[in-house]
Design an enzyme around this catalytic site. Structure first.
Site, short mmCIF file in Angstrom:
data_model
loop_
_atom_site.label_atom_id
_atom_site.label_comp_id
_atom_site.label_asym_id
_atom_site.label_seq_id
_atom_site.Cartn_x
_atom_site.Cartn_y
_atom_site.Cartn_z
N HIS A 19 -46.63 -55.60 35.59
CA HIS A 19 -45.93 -54.38 36.36
C HIS A 19 -44.85 -55.04 37.24
O HIS A 19 -44.87 -55.16 38.86
CB HIS A 19 -46.14 -53.46 37.05
N HIS A 21 -40.51 -56.60 38.63
CA HIS A 21 -39.46 -56.97 38.38
C HIS A 21 -39.28 -58.51 38.77
O HIS A 21 -39.03 -58.88 39.82
CB HIS A 21 -38.83 -55.74 38.45
N HIS A 196 -41.31 -46.07 34.43
CA HIS A 196 -41.89 -45.68 35.56
C HIS A 196 -42.36 -43.79 35.41
O HIS A 196 -41.15 -43.57 35.44
CB HIS A 196 -40.84 -45.98 36.13
N GLU A 199 -44.00 -41.47 39.93
CA GLU A 199 -43.74 -42.38 41.35
C GLU A 199 -43.95 -41.12 41.89
O GLU A 199 -44.17 -41.29 43.56
CB GLU A 199 -43.30 -43.05 40.88
N ASP A 277 -45.18 -54.91 41.97
CA ASP A 277 -43.73 -54.22 41.34
C ASP A 277 -42.15 -55.45 41.80
O ASP A 277 -41.92 -56.03 41.05
CB ASP A 277 -43.96 -52.95 42.10
N ASP A 278 -41.98 -55.33 43.11
CA ASP A 278 -40.93 -56.35 43.58
C ASP A 278 -41.42 -57.20 44.53
O ASP A 278 -41.01 -57.00 45.91
CB ASP A 278 -40.19 -55.19 43.64
N1 ADE Z 1 -36.73 -50.51 39.76
C1 ADE Z 1 -37.24 -51.68 40.74
N2 ADE Z 1 -38.46 -51.25 41.17
C2 ADE Z 1 -38.88 -50.14 40.44
C3 ADE Z 1 -38.91 -49.48 41.15
N3 ADE Z 1 -40.27 -49.13 41.92
N4 ADE Z 1 -38.99 -48.12 40.49
C4 ADE Z 1 -38.14 -47.39 39.75
N5 ADE Z 1 -37.86 -48.32 39.33
C5 ADE Z 1 -38.03 -49.59 40.12
ZN ZN Z 2 -41.67 -50.96 38.92
#
Ligand code: ADE
Ligand code: ZN
Length: 338
Positions: A19, A21, A196, A199, A277-278
């Protein structure tokens, strides 16, 4: 205090990341250069855009990162650099989300885009051996109709490494049910699916993703902790949650790290994998996320090994390749002193 020995051990632990991006993984220096080259405004510079305090601030920053990718060469560069960074962390395979609508709404040619990604991937793979699959992540706020266009692009670019489809973005106002047709068609076309869910919304969003979208892997899913029946169901059906602790704190999905349910979910037997995630936006990486589990939530080395193996089990690799990777991981884990 950082335990250097433990950090080293985690780096050596063979890992997959399911997971993560692409647009949230651009090196800060590269983002600065791409913004300047492409005339994209980053108010206050890169460090300022990393300073968001809630989910909508995060999505805004994320969209600015996506807007900096303007040519095939930009996609090639960020993919290449991202994969080199991943390989240096001991990651053998990753499944990477691409926020398709950010590029489709600018009329980007998806063959061109995916060829850029593929070129960066080929180069990084030849240098490090790392492997990757691409999942198109549809921003829910763009709606179901646009989702069908994204699906069409996903099917059209499978030859360049697209393996799956997902939904992300605004979970509050766009429940999973809206995307039932898109996911049905994706599954019929043989794409792997994830979403997703749970969350920033509650268990109903996770149930919806499972029953309406047919997913067997959930991005985050942390609010499943509120529903014992759902936790039991996830355990019995072996439906995995991709857990991203730092992300959840930074976006405000949990009030604080202390309140993060990862330990309780794990102890209840819910199948979990760990991701960042990011990583650029949250200034973390997969090694730091494993370290956080050890230092903040008391996961021991055997439990971290279990999470690493879960990643392989939950991956969308074709069955034979998945089994081979699992065997290799198992062998490497035996050799790794605990
Ligand atoms: N796009 C990038 N990261 C995300 C996240 N944590 N939740 C929803 N959309 C996303
Ligand atoms: Zn994500």
């Amino acid at each position: 205090m950082v335990d250097a020995d433990l950090e080293n051990w985690i780096r050596q632990l063979p890992k997959v990341e399911l997971h993560v991006h692409l647009e949230g993984s651009i090196r800060p220096q590269t983002l600065t250069e791409l913004a300047a080259k492409n005339g994209v405004d980053l108010p206050g510079g890169v460090t300022a855009i990393y300073q968001f305090s809630d989910f909508s601030g995060f999505l805004d920053a994320y969209m600015r990162c996506a807007a900096c990718l303007c040519t095939q060469g930009d996609f090639e560069r960020v993919t290449y650099e991202f994969l080199l960074d991943q390989a240096a962390l001991g990651i053998h395979y990753c499944e990477v989300f691409l926020s398709s609508m950010q590029h489709l709404r600018r009329d980007f040619d998806f063959d061109c885009l995916m060829q850029g990604i593929q070129a960066g991937y080929r180069q990084a793979r030849s240098e490090t051996g790392i492997r990757m699959g691409v999942i198109f992540d549809h921003g829910r706020q763009f709606g179901a109709q646009e989702g069908l266009r994204v699906l069409e692009r996903a099917i059209g670019t499978r030859k360049f490494g697209v393996i799956g489809l997902s939904i992300g973005g605004d979970e509050v106002n766009f429940p999973p049910e809206l995307f039932e047709e898109m996911f049905l068609r994706a599954r019929q076309a043989g794409l792997r699916v994830t979403a997703h869910a749970g969350e920033v919304r509650g268990p109903e969003s996770v149930w919806g993703a499972i029953h309406k979208l047919g997913v067997r892997r959930i991005g985050h899913g942390i609010h499943a902790i509120q529903d014992p029946d759902l936790m039991a169901y996830l355990q019995q059906q072996r439906i995995y949650l991709d857990i991203c602790p730092t992300s959840n704190v930074r976006t405000g999905a949990v009030p604080s790290l202390n309140e993060h349910p990862v330990r309780r979910l794990f102890d209840a037997g819910v199948p979990l994998t760990i991701s960042s995630d990011d990583p650029a936006l949250f200034q973390t990486n997969l090694v730091q996320e494993y370290l956080l589990l050890a230092q903040h939530f008391g996961f021991d080395r055997r439990e971290l090994q279990q999470l690493s193996l879960n990643g392989v089990r939950a991956s969308f690799l074709p069955e034979q390749e998945r089994a081979e990777l699992q065997a290799r991981f198992q062998q490497a884990l035996t050799a790794l002193v605990v």
